[in-house]
Scaffold this motif. Sequence first.
Motif, PDB file in Angstrom:
ATOM      1  N   TRP A 173       0.841  -1.205   0.000  1.00  0.00           N
ATOM      2  CA  TRP A 173       0.000   0.000   0.000  1.00  0.00           C
ATOM      3  C   TRP A 173       0.874   1.251   0.000  1.00  0.00           C
ATOM      4  O   TRP A 173       0.660   2.182  -0.778  1.00  0.00           O
ATOM      5  CB  TRP A 173      -0.930  -0.023   1.212  1.00  0.00           C
ATOM      6  CG  TRP A 173      -1.783   1.201   1.339  1.00  0.00           C
ATOM      7  CD1 TRP A 173      -1.579   2.257   2.173  1.00  0.00           C
ATOM      8  CD2 TRP A 173      -2.957   1.510   0.599  1.00  0.00           C
ATOM      9  NE1 TRP A 173      -2.560   3.206   1.999  1.00  0.00           N
ATOM     10  CE2 TRP A 173      -3.426   2.766   1.034  1.00  0.00           C
ATOM     11  CE3 TRP A 173      -3.660   0.846  -0.406  1.00  0.00           C
ATOM     12  CZ2 TRP A 173      -4.561   3.367   0.509  1.00  0.00           C
ATOM     13  CZ3 TRP A 173      -4.803   1.448  -0.924  1.00  0.00           C
ATOM     14  CH2 TRP A 173      -5.234   2.691  -0.469  1.00  0.00           C
ATOM     15  N   ARG A 174       1.883   1.265   0.865  1.00  0.00           N
ATOM     16  CA  ARG A 174       2.756   2.428   0.987  1.00  0.00           C
ATOM     17  C   ARG A 174       3.432   2.746  -0.347  1.00  0.00           C
ATOM     18  O   ARG A 174       3.413   3.896  -0.794  1.00  0.00           O
ATOM     19  CB  ARG A 174       3.813   2.191   2.072  1.00  0.00           C
ATOM     20  CG  ARG A 174       4.728   3.408   2.302  1.00  0.00           C
ATOM     21  CD  ARG A 174       5.910   3.082   3.205  1.00  0.00           C
ATOM     22  NE  ARG A 174       6.818   2.109   2.625  1.00  0.00           N
ATOM     23  CZ  ARG A 174       7.677   2.365   1.632  1.00  0.00           C
ATOM     24  NH1 ARG A 174       7.745   3.564   1.099  1.00  0.00           N
ATOM     25  NH2 ARG A 174       8.472   1.417   1.168  1.00  0.00           N
ATOM     26  N   VAL A 175       4.018   1.742  -1.014  1.00  0.00           N
ATOM     27  CA  VAL A 175       4.746   2.031  -2.255  1.00  0.00           C
ATOM     28  C   VAL A 175       3.805   2.476  -3.364  1.00  0.00           C
ATOM     29  O   VAL A 175       4.160   3.339  -4.177  1.00  0.00           O
ATOM     30  CB  VAL A 175       5.658   0.866  -2.710  1.00  0.00           C
ATOM     31  CG1 VAL A 175       6.715   0.558  -1.677  1.00  0.00           C
ATOM     32  CG2 VAL A 175       4.890  -0.370  -3.087  1.00  0.00           C
ATOM     33  N   LEU A 176       2.591   1.939  -3.390  1.00  0.00           N
ATOM     34  CA  LEU A 176       1.635   2.371  -4.417  1.00  0.00           C
ATOM     35  C   LEU A 176       1.145   3.794  -4.178  1.00  0.00           C
ATOM     36  O   LEU A 176       1.057   4.590  -5.114  1.00  0.00           O
ATOM     37  CB  LEU A 176       0.449   1.410  -4.481  1.00  0.00           C
ATOM     38  CG  LEU A 176       0.734   0.051  -5.090  1.00  0.00           C
ATOM     39  CD1 LEU A 176      -0.458  -0.880  -4.891  1.00  0.00           C
ATOM     40  CD2 LEU A 176       1.093   0.172  -6.562  1.00  0.00           C
ATOM     41  N   VAL A 177       0.834   4.117  -2.926  1.00  0.00           N
ATOM     42  CA  VAL A 177       0.385   5.475  -2.606  1.00  0.00           C
ATOM     43  C   VAL A 177       1.498   6.483  -2.920  1.00  0.00           C
ATOM     44  O   VAL A 177       1.232   7.552  -3.483  1.00  0.00           O
ATOM     45  CB  VAL A 177      -0.104   5.574  -1.145  1.00  0.00           C
ATOM     46  CG1 VAL A 177      -0.311   7.025  -0.723  1.00  0.00           C
ATOM     47  CG2 VAL A 177      -1.398   4.779  -0.968  1.00  0.00           C
ATOM     48  N   GLU A 178       2.736   6.135  -2.600  1.00  0.00           N
ATOM     49  CA  GLU A 178       3.867   7.027  -2.939  1.00  0.00           C
ATOM     50  C   GLU A 178       3.968   7.226  -4.443  1.00  0.00           C
ATOM     51  O   GLU A 178       4.216   8.331  -4.911  1.00  0.00           O
ATOM     52  CB  GLU A 178       5.173   6.462  -2.391  1.00  0.00           C
ATOM     53  CG  GLU A 178       5.335   6.643  -0.905  1.00  0.00           C
ATOM     54  CD  GLU A 178       6.622   6.025  -0.366  1.00  0.00           C
ATOM     55  OE1 GLU A 178       7.443   5.487  -1.149  1.00  0.00           O
ATOM     56  OE2 GLU A 178       6.801   6.079   0.870  1.00  0.00           O
ATOM     57  N   LYS A 179       3.777   6.154  -5.221  1.00  0.00           N
ATOM     58  CA  LYS A 179       3.828   6.273  -6.682  1.00  0.00           C
ATOM     59  C   LYS A 179       2.737   7.217  -7.178  1.00  0.00           C
ATOM     60  O   LYS A 179       2.984   8.075  -8.021  1.00  0.00           O
ATOM     61  CB  LYS A 179       3.669   4.893  -7.330  1.00  0.00           C
ATOM     62  CG  LYS A 179       3.615   4.941  -8.855  1.00  0.00           C
ATOM     63  CD  LYS A 179       3.368   3.570  -9.445  1.00  0.00           C
ATOM     64  CE  LYS A 179       3.207   3.591 -10.932  1.00  0.00           C
ATOM     65  NZ  LYS A 179       4.353   3.969 -11.704  1.00  0.00           N
ATOM     66  N   ILE A 180       1.533   7.073  -6.653  1.00  0.00           N
ATOM     67  CA  ILE A 180       0.415   7.916  -7.080  1.00  0.00           C
ATOM     68  C   ILE A 180       0.656   9.366  -6.669  1.00  0.00           C
ATOM     69  O   ILE A 180       0.470  10.288  -7.470  1.00  0.00           O
ATOM     70  CB  ILE A 180      -0.916   7.365  -6.520  1.00  0.00           C
ATOM     71  CG1 ILE A 180      -1.227   6.012  -7.184  1.00  0.00           C
ATOM     72  CG2 ILE A 180      -2.054   8.359  -6.719  1.00  0.00           C
ATOM     73  CD1 ILE A 180      -2.329   5.218  -6.523  1.00  0.00           C
ATOM     74  N   GLU A 181       1.086   9.597  -5.425  1.00  0.00           N
ATOM     75  CA  GLU A 181       1.371  10.959  -4.962  1.00  0.00           C
ATOM     76  C   GLU A 181       2.471  11.601  -5.801  1.00  0.00           C
ATOM     77  O   GLU A 181       2.391  12.777  -6.152  1.00  0.00           O
ATOM     78  CB  GLU A 181       1.754  10.945  -3.488  1.00  0.00           C
ATOM     79  CG  GLU A 181       0.581  10.664  -2.563  1.00  0.00           C
ATOM     80  CD  GLU A 181       0.989  10.461  -1.111  1.00  0.00           C
ATOM     81  OE1 GLU A 181       2.206  10.328  -0.817  1.00  0.00           O
ATOM     82  OE2 GLU A 181       0.077  10.427  -0.258  1.00  0.00           O
ATOM     83  N   ASP A 182       3.494  10.820  -6.131  1.00  0.00           N
ATOM     84  CA  ASP A 182       4.597  11.322  -6.942  1.00  0.00           C
ATOM     85  C   ASP A 182       4.106  11.721  -8.340  1.00  0.00           C
ATOM     86  O   ASP A 182       4.514  12.748  -8.881  1.00  0.00           O
ATOM     87  CB  ASP A 182       5.699  10.273  -7.032  1.00  0.00           C
ATOM     88  CG  ASP A 182       6.946  10.811  -7.679  1.00  0.00           C
ATOM     89  OD1 ASP A 182       7.492  11.823  -7.186  1.00  0.00           O
ATOM     90  OD2 ASP A 182       7.393  10.220  -8.690  1.00  0.00           O
ATOM     91  N   PHE A 183       3.220  10.921  -8.911  1.00  0.00           N
ATOM     92  CA  PHE A 183       2.663  11.241 -10.225  1.00  0.00           C
ATOM     93  C   PHE A 183       1.961  12.599 -10.190  1.00  0.00           C
ATOM     94  O   PHE A 183       2.202  13.454 -11.041  1.00  0.00           O
ATOM     95  CB  PHE A 183       1.680  10.156 -10.655  1.00  0.00           C
ATOM     96  CG  PHE A 183       0.942  10.505 -11.925  1.00  0.00           C
ATOM     97  CD1 PHE A 183       1.523  10.280 -13.173  1.00  0.00           C
ATOM     98  CD2 PHE A 183      -0.330  11.066 -11.869  1.00  0.00           C
ATOM     99  CE1 PHE A 183       0.845  10.614 -14.338  1.00  0.00           C
ATOM    100  CE2 PHE A 183      -1.020  11.400 -13.038  1.00  0.00           C
ATOM    101  CZ  PHE A 183      -0.413  11.177 -14.266  1.00  0.00           C
ATOM    102  N   TYR A 184       1.114  12.815  -9.178  1.00  0.00           N
ATOM    103  CA  TYR A 184       0.369  14.074  -9.111  1.00  0.00           C
ATOM    104  C   TYR A 184       1.284  15.248  -8.748  1.00  0.00           C
ATOM    105  O   TYR A 184       1.061  16.361  -9.224  1.00  0.00           O
ATOM    106  CB  TYR A 184      -0.815  13.961  -8.155  1.00  0.00           C
ATOM    107  CG  TYR A 184      -1.903  13.105  -8.743  1.00  0.00           C
ATOM    108  CD1 TYR A 184      -2.465  13.427  -9.976  1.00  0.00           C
ATOM    109  CD2 TYR A 184      -2.349  11.963  -8.089  1.00  0.00           C
ATOM    110  CE1 TYR A 184      -3.455  12.637 -10.539  1.00  0.00           C
ATOM    111  CE2 TYR A 184      -3.342  11.170  -8.661  1.00  0.00           C
ATOM    112  CZ  TYR A 184      -3.882  11.521  -9.883  1.00  0.00           C
ATOM    113  OH  TYR A 184      -4.858  10.738 -10.448  1.00  0.00           O
ATOM    114  N   LYS A 185       2.299  15.015  -7.950  1.00  0.00           N
ATOM    115  CA  LYS A 185       3.249  16.082  -7.608  1.00  0.00           C
ATOM    116  C   LYS A 185       3.946  16.549  -8.887  1.00  0.00           C
ATOM    117  O   LYS A 185       4.081  17.750  -9.131  1.00  0.00           O
ATOM    118  CB  LYS A 185       4.264  15.583  -6.585  1.00  0.00           C
ATOM    119  CG  LYS A 185       5.245  16.668  -6.132  1.00  0.00           C
ATOM    120  CD  LYS A 185       6.080  16.241  -4.949  1.00  0.00           C
ATOM    121  CE  LYS A 185       6.819  14.976  -5.236  1.00  0.00           C
ATOM    122  NZ  LYS A 185       7.778  14.590  -4.191  1.00  0.00           N
TER     123      LYS A 185
END
Length: 191
Positions: A173-185
């Motif tokens: 969950w953590r690595v996927l949420v980081e990937k998604i947050e990074d995409f939007y950032k």
Amino acid sequence: MPMIRECIVTTLSDEGKLHIAPLGIIEDGEGWVIAPFRPSTTLDNLRATPFAVASFTDDVLVFAGCLTGNKDWPTRPARHIPGAFLENALAHLELAVEHVEEDDLRPRFHCRIVYEGNHAPFQGFNRAQAAVIETAILATRLKMLPREKIETELAYHQIAVEKTAGPREHEAWRVLVEKIEDFYKHAETSD
């Protein structure tokens, strides 16, 4: 609608290099269809070496890891075709491409089952595992879906993770949420 099973698909390049990717395979009578998007390594490999192995695992960290750059998972050689299956797979299918239905977006590789292997018992469902798989699928569609839909679904899936996840599910969950947050950032800084 035919059934789709989320699994880890391994394919080989014409040089014999193994590629590992999460993918939903589609039930097709006695066989399965693999329909990778263009462009993709899985697509190129199926054209070069018309075999694939579908590994069924309950370790969602493999799905998350593959989508965030970790494609180094222990494997074992397939038994009857060129290729390999995940070492921690509960079961695997060895598939041979019978024919290809061409498509501009997702060619469909119709495969017959050459061999089925069972390796470990299934220990039951965990809602967090399902939430991570759904989040992994969302992570592959960030450019296709509105941000509001992604964020709404993430909030809903987070409930299952908070209530039922073990350590592997929390890490996935953590690595996927980081990937998604990074995409939007990065999307915001490029506007």
